[in-house]
Design a protein around this motif. Structure first.
Motif: not given
Lengths: 115, 115
Positions: A34, A36, A38, A41-44, A46, A88, A90, A103, A105-108, B35, B41-43, B90, B106-108
């Protein structure tokens, strides 16, 4: 152990230029992949996903990614970026373990699109 | 938007105090995840759940516990908060269709500061 490496922490690019964000993963079993995005100030959200089938996957906002099993990569590309793509990004890898799907995640990668 | 609500959205707490974060979903999804997101570090996965009362540890589970007594709620508890647990947390949910995991929603986020 499963890991995800995003090879660039920051990618600056000019508007309308192409961009590639790189992602490599390590896993000895089948995975789902996947990307994602971001925004501040928001969530992720897809962007796109690879579950099976064609290795070239198209997502939202003109992004696409190619699954390369031999190189264990899932690089994200866009032929022409916009200022609004600044965010950003991910990469994430999911595999099934004894406790269900997990799941990682990478560091972004922070994409800066300049005018 | 997927029906995921995190509460509280912001919290400041003192070192050594217990803290509980709540994730509530209205999608009836099987999988729920916690997360933490930190710069560079990402998530990182703390704990996840693959059903009511079924939970497992993630990458950074030390100092955290979780509970899931019903499908819609997944609680994350910091037994004794430390400054290293200052982060953005998150919650995510996902479902599995025909044995293949779909994407996570994801949530906020909850911004937790431990002073």
């Amino acid at each position: 152990a499963q890991s995800v490496t995003q090879l660039d922490s920051q990618v600056p690019v000019f508007e309308e230029a192409p961009v590639e964000l790189r992602c490599n993963y390590s896993s000895s079993v089948s995975v789902y992949l996947f990307w994602y995005v971001q925004y501040p100030n928001q969530g992720l959200q897809l962007l796109l996903k690879y579950l099976s089938g064609s290795t070239l996957v198209k997502g939202i906002n003109g992004f696409e990614a190619e699954f390369n099993k031999s190189q264990t990569s899932f690089h994200l590309r866009k032929p022409s970026v916009h200022i609004s793509d600044t965010a950003e990004y991910f990469c994430a890898v999911t595999r099934k373990g004894t406790g269900g799907f997990k799941t990682i995640f990478g560091a972004g990668t922070r994409l800066f699109v300049k005018a | 938007d997927a029906g995921i609500t995190q509460s509280p959205r912001h919290k400041v707490t003192e070192t050594g105090t217990p803290v509980t974060l709540r994730c509530h979903q209205t999608e009836n999804h099987r999988y729920m995840y916690w997360y933490r997101q930190d710069p560079g570090h990402g998530l990182r996965l703390i704990h996840y759940s693959y059903g009511v009362k079924d939970t497992d540890k993630g990458e950074v589970s030390d100092g955290y516990s979780v509970s899931r007594s019903k499908t819609e709620d997944f609680l994350l508890t910091l037994e004794s908060a430390t400054s290293s647990q200052t982060s953005v947390y998150f919650c995510a949910i996902s479902e599995s269709q025909q044995g293949r995991r779909t994407e996570a929603f994801f949530g906020q986020g909850t911004r937790l500061t431990v002073v």
